[in-house]
Design a protein around this motif. Structure first.
Motif, PDB file in Angstrom:
ATOM      1  N   VAL A 135      62.291   6.498  26.038  1.00  0.00           N
ATOM      2  CA  VAL A 135      61.471   5.298  25.837  1.00  0.00           C
ATOM      3  C   VAL A 135      60.734   5.383  24.504  1.00  0.00           C
ATOM      4  O   VAL A 135      60.752   4.437  23.704  1.00  0.00           O
ATOM      5  N   VAL A 136      60.096   6.529  24.247  1.00  0.00           N
ATOM      6  CA  VAL A 136      59.317   6.686  23.008  1.00  0.00           C
ATOM      7  C   VAL A 136      60.220   6.570  21.790  1.00  0.00           C
ATOM      8  O   VAL A 136      59.913   5.863  20.824  1.00  0.00           O
ATOM      9  N   THR A 137      61.370   7.267  21.825  1.00  0.00           N
ATOM     10  CA  THR A 137      62.283   7.226  20.690  1.00  0.00           C
ATOM     11  C   THR A 137      62.916   5.850  20.560  1.00  0.00           C
ATOM     12  O   THR A 137      63.108   5.340  19.451  1.00  0.00           O
ATOM     13  N   GLY A 138      63.242   5.236  21.709  1.00  0.00           N
ATOM     14  CA  GLY A 138      63.879   3.928  21.689  1.00  0.00           C
ATOM     15  C   GLY A 138      63.011   2.858  21.071  1.00  0.00           C
ATOM     16  O   GLY A 138      63.519   1.895  20.499  1.00  0.00           O
ATOM     17  N   LEU A 139      61.696   3.013  21.151  1.00  0.00           N
ATOM     18  CA  LEU A 139      60.805   2.035  20.528  1.00  0.00           C
ATOM     19  C   LEU A 139      60.980   2.016  19.016  1.00  0.00           C
ATOM     20  O   LEU A 139      60.721   1.010  18.365  1.00  0.00           O
ATOM     21  N   VAL A 140      61.426   3.138  18.453  1.00  0.00           N
ATOM     22  CA  VAL A 140      61.651   3.225  17.015  1.00  0.00           C
ATOM     23  C   VAL A 140      63.093   2.886  16.665  1.00  0.00           C
ATOM     24  O   VAL A 140      63.362   2.038  15.826  1.00  0.00           O
ATOM     25  N   ASP A 141      64.043   3.557  17.326  1.00  0.00           N
ATOM     26  CA  ASP A 141      65.452   3.322  17.002  1.00  0.00           C
ATOM     27  C   ASP A 141      66.332   3.817  18.136  1.00  0.00           C
ATOM     28  O   ASP A 141      66.197   4.955  18.582  1.00  0.00           O
ATOM     29  N   ALA A 142      67.255   2.957  18.577  1.00  0.00           N
ATOM     30  CA  ALA A 142      68.162   3.319  19.666  1.00  0.00           C
ATOM     31  C   ALA A 142      69.193   4.338  19.221  1.00  0.00           C
ATOM     32  O   ALA A 142      69.685   5.123  20.031  1.00  0.00           O
ATOM     33  N   HIS A 143      69.542   4.350  17.933  1.00  0.00           N
ATOM     34  CA  HIS A 143      70.511   5.325  17.428  1.00  0.00           C
ATOM     35  C   HIS A 143      69.969   6.743  17.599  1.00  0.00           C
ATOM     36  O   HIS A 143      70.703   7.654  17.984  1.00  0.00           O
ATOM     37  N   ALA A 144      68.682   6.916  17.289  1.00  0.00           N
ATOM     38  CA  ALA A 144      68.071   8.236  17.410  1.00  0.00           C
ATOM     39  C   ALA A 144      68.100   8.715  18.856  1.00  0.00           C
ATOM     40  O   ALA A 144      68.368   9.889  19.129  1.00  0.00           O
ATOM     41  N   THR A 145      67.833   7.807  19.790  1.00  0.00           N
ATOM     42  CA  THR A 145      67.883   8.162  21.206  1.00  0.00           C
ATOM     43  C   THR A 145      69.284   8.611  21.604  1.00  0.00           C
ATOM     44  O   THR A 145      69.461   9.640  22.262  1.00  0.00           O
ATOM     45  N   ALA A 146      70.286   7.834  21.198  1.00  0.00           N
ATOM     46  CA  ALA A 146      71.662   8.146  21.563  1.00  0.00           C
ATOM     47  C   ALA A 146      72.091   9.503  21.013  1.00  0.00           C
ATOM     48  O   ALA A 146      72.700  10.308  21.726  1.00  0.00           O
ATOM     49  N   VAL A 147      71.765   9.761  19.745  1.00  0.00           N
ATOM     50  CA  VAL A 147      72.142  11.031  19.127  1.00  0.00           C
ATOM     51  C   VAL A 147      71.455  12.203  19.821  1.00  0.00           C
ATOM     52  O   VAL A 147      72.083  13.221  20.130  1.00  0.00           O
ATOM     53  N   ALA A 148      70.152  12.063  20.064  1.00  0.00           N
ATOM     54  CA  ALA A 148      69.391  13.148  20.680  1.00  0.00           C
ATOM     55  C   ALA A 148      69.903  13.462  22.077  1.00  0.00           C
ATOM     56  O   ALA A 148      70.146  14.619  22.420  1.00  0.00           O
ATOM     57  N   VAL A 149      70.073  12.438  22.899  1.00  0.00           N
ATOM     58  CA  VAL A 149      70.522  12.648  24.274  1.00  0.00           C
ATOM     59  C   VAL A 149      71.943  13.197  24.297  1.00  0.00           C
ATOM     60  O   VAL A 149      72.240  14.147  25.032  1.00  0.00           O
ATOM     61  N   ALA A 150      72.833  12.616  23.505  1.00  0.00           N
ATOM     62  CA  ALA A 150      74.223  13.074  23.497  1.00  0.00           C
ATOM     63  C   ALA A 150      74.330  14.523  23.044  1.00  0.00           C
ATOM     64  O   ALA A 150      75.156  15.294  23.561  1.00  0.00           O
ATOM     65  N   THR A 151      73.488  14.915  22.098  1.00  0.00           N
ATOM     66  CA  THR A 151      73.494  16.294  21.617  1.00  0.00           C
ATOM     67  C   THR A 151      73.072  17.261  22.712  1.00  0.00           C
ATOM     68  O   THR A 151      73.671  18.329  22.886  1.00  0.00           O
ATOM     69  N   VAL A 152      72.051  16.877  23.464  1.00  0.00           N
ATOM     70  CA  VAL A 152      71.573  17.735  24.557  1.00  0.00           C
ATOM     71  C   VAL A 152      72.603  17.800  25.684  1.00  0.00           C
ATOM     72  O   VAL A 152      72.837  18.852  26.267  1.00  0.00           O
ATOM     73  N   VAL A 153      73.237  16.668  25.978  1.00  0.00           N
ATOM     74  CA  VAL A 153      74.289  16.650  26.996  1.00  0.00           C
ATOM     75  C   VAL A 153      75.444  17.547  26.563  1.00  0.00           C
ATOM     76  O   VAL A 153      75.991  18.323  27.356  1.00  0.00           O
ATOM     77  N   ALA A 154      75.834  17.460  25.307  1.00  0.00           N
ATOM     78  CA  ALA A 154      76.931  18.285  24.787  1.00  0.00           C
ATOM     79  C   ALA A 154      76.592  19.769  24.863  1.00  0.00           C
ATOM     80  O   ALA A 154      77.473  20.611  25.052  1.00  0.00           O
ATOM     81  N   GLY A 155      75.295  20.090  24.751  1.00  0.00           N
ATOM     82  CA  GLY A 155      74.860  21.484  24.833  1.00  0.00           C
ATOM     83  C   GLY A 155      74.715  21.987  26.256  1.00  0.00           C
ATOM     84  O   GLY A 155      74.352  23.160  26.462  1.00  0.00           O
ATOM     85  N   GLY A 156      74.983  21.122  27.249  1.00  0.00           N
ATOM     86  CA  GLY A 156      74.928  21.540  28.644  1.00  0.00           C
ATOM     87  C   GLY A 156      73.540  21.598  29.236  1.00  0.00           C
ATOM     88  O   GLY A 156      73.366  22.103  30.349  1.00  0.00           O
ATOM     89  N   LYS A 157      72.555  21.048  28.547  1.00  0.00           N
ATOM     90  CA  LYS A 157      71.171  21.094  29.048  1.00  0.00           C
ATOM     91  C   LYS A 157      70.798  19.851  29.852  1.00  0.00           C
ATOM     92  O   LYS A 157      69.700  19.759  30.392  1.00  0.00           O
ATOM     93  N   LEU A 158      71.706  18.874  29.897  1.00  0.00           N
ATOM     94  CA  LEU A 158      71.469  17.640  30.645  1.00  0.00           C
ATOM     95  C   LEU A 158      72.818  17.106  31.103  1.00  0.00           C
ATOM     96  O   LEU A 158      73.783  17.111  30.339  1.00  0.00           O
ATOM     97  N   ALA A 159      72.893  16.654  32.371  1.00  0.00           N
ATOM     98  CA  ALA A 159      74.148  16.125  32.903  1.00  0.00           C
ATOM     99  C   ALA A 159      74.450  14.752  32.300  1.00  0.00           C
ATOM    100  O   ALA A 159      73.560  14.066  31.791  1.00  0.00           O
ATOM    101  N   SER A 160      75.710  14.344  32.390  1.00  0.00           N
ATOM    102  CA  SER A 160      76.140  13.091  31.755  1.00  0.00           C
ATOM    103  C   SER A 160      75.443  11.867  32.335  1.00  0.00           C
ATOM    104  O   SER A 160      74.996  10.991  31.582  1.00  0.00           O
ATOM    105  N   GLU A 161      75.343  11.779  33.655  1.00  0.00           N
ATOM    106  CA  GLU A 161      74.795  10.558  34.261  1.00  0.00           C
ATOM    107  C   GLU A 161      73.306  10.361  33.972  1.00  0.00           C
ATOM    108  O   GLU A 161      72.903   9.260  33.589  1.00  0.00           O
ATOM    109  N   PRO A 162      72.458  11.377  34.119  1.00  0.00           N
ATOM    110  CA  PRO A 162      71.064  11.163  33.692  1.00  0.00           C
ATOM    111  C   PRO A 162      70.954  10.959  32.193  1.00  0.00           C
ATOM    112  O   PRO A 162      70.068  10.245  31.719  1.00  0.00           O
ATOM    113  N   GLY A 163      71.873  11.552  31.444  1.00  0.00           N
ATOM    114  CA  GLY A 163      71.887  11.325  30.000  1.00  0.00           C
ATOM    115  C   GLY A 163      72.211   9.880  29.679  1.00  0.00           C
ATOM    116  O   GLY A 163      71.584   9.264  28.810  1.00  0.00           O
ATOM    117  N   ALA A 164      73.192   9.322  30.394  1.00  0.00           N
ATOM    118  CA  ALA A 164      73.555   7.915  30.193  1.00  0.00           C
ATOM    119  C   ALA A 164      72.386   7.006  30.550  1.00  0.00           C
ATOM    120  O   ALA A 164      72.104   6.028  29.835  1.00  0.00           O
TER     121      ALA A 164
END
Length: 219
Positions: A135-164
């Motif tokens: 939410v905080v990042t999305g208020l500034v830019d949705a691209h930043a949110t997508a990159v940050a979440v996808a990076t963490v998901v790729a690193g195995g620290k967050l599952a795909s569905e909560p990441g989505a």
């Protein structure tokens, strides 16, 4: 419209501010300006899909239906607007006048900072902090949110569905901010058209997410 789509790869927020300002100076351009703004938002969604695919292609599975249904209604709406009679022709602006490049670079720097910050918070707090961070990042830019979440998901620290879900929430926050922004930068006719496009996008986005959740085997 093509320029609007391309500008969405940089920042649809800057595109809305630029087109809204021009429509305020020339009210006859309210409708084409709104079409260009909606196109920039759709371009931004395509770019988000590309960013997610580059970071973690598996994350696209829960995002595919929400993104498709987010794009379709505002795209149809923009096409309807473009076919209405009496729309002014938008003359090309002089090179370099469409965007304030200093603002673009400053904005890009802020996005990079927020992307790194959100990635760090996600890595530390995992799913518990994903929503707040989105939410905080999305208020500034949705691209930043997508990159940050996808990076963490790729690193195995967050599952795909909560990441989505985090990406969808961040994207929703970003779209909601654009509604008052369209009124702040452009005339009322421009802002109302842009706002309706954003509402259609949000309805499609969350309809797609609900359909994905309740589809048999999440197909």
């Amino acid at each position: 419209t093509i320029a609007g789509i391309a500008s969405g790869f940089i920042s649809s927020s800057i595109a809305i501010a630029t087109m809204g300002g021009r429509a305020r100076r020339e009210p006859a351009l309210s409708r084409p300006g709104a079409i260009g703004s909606i196109a920039s938002i759709l371009g931004s969604l395509v770019y988000i899909a590309a960013l997610v695919a580059a970071a973690d292609a598996a994350l696209l599975r829960p995002l595919a239906l929400p993104l498709v249904l987010a794009i379709a209604p505002p795209l149809a709406y923009a096409l309807i607007l473009s076919r209405q009679k009496g729309m002014a022709t938008v003359m090309p602006e002089s090179p370099g006048s469409a965007f304030n490049f200093k603002a673009v670079f400053i904005f890009a720097g802020l996005v990079a900072v927020f992307a790194l910050l959100s990635a760090a918070l996600l890595a530390r707090f995992g799913q518990a902090g994903a929503i707040v961070t989105a939410v905080v990042t999305g208020l500034v830019d949705a691209h930043a949110t997508a990159v940050a979440v996808a990076t963490v998901v790729a690193g195995g620290k967050l599952a795909s569905e909560p990441g989505a879900l985090a990406i969808i929430i961040g994207l929703s926050a970003n779209m909601l901010v654009k509604i008052p922004a369209s009124f702040a930068f452009g005339p009322r006719a421009f802002a109302l058209r842009v706002s309706l496009g954003l509402v259609l996008l949000l309805v499609g986005l969350w309809t797609g997410y609900v359909l994905y959740l309740y589809a048999p085997l999440h197909l």
